[in-house]
Write a protein that holds these residues in place. Structure first.
Motif, PDB file in Angstrom:
ATOM      1  N   ASN A 298       0.856  -1.185   0.000  1.00  0.00           N
ATOM      2  CA  ASN A 298       0.000   0.000   0.000  1.00  0.00           C
ATOM      3  C   ASN A 298       0.898   1.244   0.000  1.00  0.00           C
ATOM      4  O   ASN A 298       1.394   1.677   1.035  1.00  0.00           O
ATOM      5  N   THR A 299       1.126   1.794  -1.169  1.00  0.00           N
ATOM      6  CA  THR A 299       2.039   2.931  -1.308  1.00  0.00           C
ATOM      7  C   THR A 299       1.491   4.211  -0.681  1.00  0.00           C
ATOM      8  O   THR A 299       2.227   5.191  -0.538  1.00  0.00           O
ATOM      9  N   SER A 300       0.210   4.227  -0.359  1.00  0.00           N
ATOM     10  CA  SER A 300      -0.386   5.417   0.248  1.00  0.00           C
ATOM     11  C   SER A 300      -0.380   5.361   1.777  1.00  0.00           C
ATOM     12  O   SER A 300      -0.751   6.339   2.434  1.00  0.00           O
ATOM     13  N   SER A 301       0.007   4.223   2.337  1.00  0.00           N
ATOM     14  CA  SER A 301       0.009   4.056   3.788  1.00  0.00           C
ATOM     15  C   SER A 301       1.129   4.877   4.431  1.00  0.00           C
ATOM     16  O   SER A 301       2.313   4.688   4.094  1.00  0.00           O
ATOM     17  N   PRO A 302       0.801   5.796   5.362  1.00  0.00           N
ATOM     18  CA  PRO A 302       1.841   6.590   6.028  1.00  0.00           C
ATOM     19  C   PRO A 302       2.857   5.730   6.770  1.00  0.00           C
ATOM     20  O   PRO A 302       4.057   6.015   6.752  1.00  0.00           O
ATOM     21  N   SER A 303       2.402   4.658   7.436  1.00  0.00           N
ATOM     22  CA  SER A 303       3.322   3.805   8.185  1.00  0.00           C
ATOM     23  C   SER A 303       4.286   3.088   7.245  1.00  0.00           C
ATOM     24  O   SER A 303       5.474   2.938   7.555  1.00  0.00           O
ATOM     25  N   PHE A 304       3.770   2.647   6.087  1.00  0.00           N
ATOM     26  CA  PHE A 304       4.634   1.979   5.120  1.00  0.00           C
ATOM     27  C   PHE A 304       5.671   2.946   4.555  1.00  0.00           C
ATOM     28  O   PHE A 304       6.863   2.617   4.461  1.00  0.00           O
ATOM     29  N   ARG A 305       5.251   4.143   4.196  1.00  0.00           N
ATOM     30  CA  ARG A 305       6.157   5.135   3.602  1.00  0.00           C
ATOM     31  C   ARG A 305       7.220   5.559   4.616  1.00  0.00           C
ATOM     32  O   ARG A 305       8.406   5.677   4.289  1.00  0.00           O
ATOM     33  N   ASN A 306       6.810   5.792   5.855  1.00  0.00           N
ATOM     34  CA  ASN A 306       7.774   6.175   6.896  1.00  0.00           C
ATOM     35  C   ASN A 306       8.739   5.034   7.204  1.00  0.00           C
ATOM     36  O   ASN A 306       9.919   5.265   7.495  1.00  0.00           O
ATOM     37  N   GLY A 307       8.219   3.792   7.144  1.00  0.00           N
ATOM     38  CA  GLY A 307       9.074   2.639   7.407  1.00  0.00           C
ATOM     39  C   GLY A 307      10.179   2.493   6.383  1.00  0.00           C
ATOM     40  O   GLY A 307      11.330   2.194   6.732  1.00  0.00           O
ATOM     41  N   ILE A 308       9.847   2.714   5.119  1.00  0.00           N
ATOM     42  CA  ILE A 308      10.851   2.636   4.057  1.00  0.00           C
ATOM     43  C   ILE A 308      11.933   3.701   4.246  1.00  0.00           C
ATOM     44  O   ILE A 308      13.127   3.433   4.151  1.00  0.00           O
ATOM     45  N   LYS A 309      11.502   4.929   4.516  1.00  0.00           N
ATOM     46  CA  LYS A 309      12.464   6.017   4.714  1.00  0.00           C
ATOM     47  C   LYS A 309      13.360   5.755   5.921  1.00  0.00           C
ATOM     48  O   LYS A 309      14.574   5.992   5.872  1.00  0.00           O
TER      49      LYS A 309
END
Length: 288
Positions: free
Chosen positions: A233-244
């Protein structure tokens, strides 16, 4: 190929001019020699290191003499290049591997002009291309052409084996440029050994798409190295923050590792102009 070489020449001249104007010295000192050789004798002066005194000559009674050493210019510059599938990340016109080819080509061109022995080992999880170090101009251009035309056979990565291979083939202290995205694990022990034995320069290649995905919702993503498709889910804030956060921690860990073992470190964005960062790297090396 002609366009590629022309671009390398432009970047190499740009780096050479910038380093020389800032440091008022020779570009050659970027690839400093691997040791010292005896040059001459001179009379002892106050403040000289007593360990440099030549006692055999001084014992003849004509005064106290110290040895003068000069840096050996006959050296090896070796490129250890990650060509695994993760290096293909980027835009349709420019990937991490494209930038890697350019950076290594520019550095190889500089080393060739300074009559250094230049060698190369391209790796995935196997040996993709190995060129034994040599100092002929023909060999140098052969290295650049082989790097430009290389089509990797494997998609996976084994950084530990590549480091071990380099440790085995380089018998004398060399300048080693390790260019990779470091998407691997279990290589730290061999990297430590390489840093202790050689003058190591770590070039960490990355792409903004690895840390800043577009918001596309739930999409399938194919991992070229594991050959698996996963839904994210590329729109998930937790996923995006986790990658960064994962990328930031890996980068900081590698940078600390290099500082601890006296290796140079630079992180290059594959889509950005890398020349200013290379100039800063060389300026720091010359000062040190």
């Amino acid at each position: 190929m002609h366009e590629f070489l022309a671009r390398l020449y432009q970047f190499e001249i740009r780096i050479r001019k910038a380093v020389n104007s800032q440091m008022r010295g020779s570009f050659r000192s970027i690839f400093k020699g691997s040791g010292l050789e005896f040059s001459d004798l001179r009379t002892y002066q106050y403040g000289d290191d007593v360990r440099a005194i030549d006692w055999n000559v001084s014992s003849k009674g004509h005064g106290t003499f110290v040895k003068i050493f000069r840096e050996e210019k006959d050296q090896t510059v070796f490129f250890l290049i990650d060509v695994s599938a993760s290096q293909e990340i980027g835009t349709a016109t420019r990937s991490k591997l494209d930038t890697t080819r350019e950076v290594c080509g520019v550095l190889a061109l500089s080393a060739i002009k300074e009559a250094s022995h230049v060698g190369m080992y391209c790796f995935s999880d196997q040996k993709e291309k190995y060129l034994k170090p040599s100092n002929s101009m023909k060999h140098g251009y052969q290295l650049i052409v082989n790097l430009f035309k290389l089509k990797p056979e494997s998609v996976r990565t084994n950084l530990a084996d590549a480091l071990l291979f380099t440790l085995n083939v380089l018998k004398r202290r060399s300048v080693v440029f390790l260019v990779s995205d470091f998407i691997d694990s279990g290589y730290e022990h061999n990297l430590k050994a390489l840093a202790r034995k050689h003058d190591l320069v770590v070039i960490h290649m990355y792409d903004q798409r690895e840390t800043n995905l577009p918001r596309l919702g739930i999409i399938p993503v194919y991992d070229t190295e594991s050959r698996r498709t996963v839904w994210i889910n590329t729109s998930s804030p937790s996923f995006r923050n986790g990658i960064k956060q994962t990328f930031r921690q890996s980068k900081q860990q590698l940078e600390r590792f290099c500082k601890q073992y006296n290796a140079d470190y630079v992180a290059l964005d594959s889509q950005a102009d890398y020349v200013p960062q290379l100039i800063d790297l060389f300026r720091i090396r010359k000062t040190r």
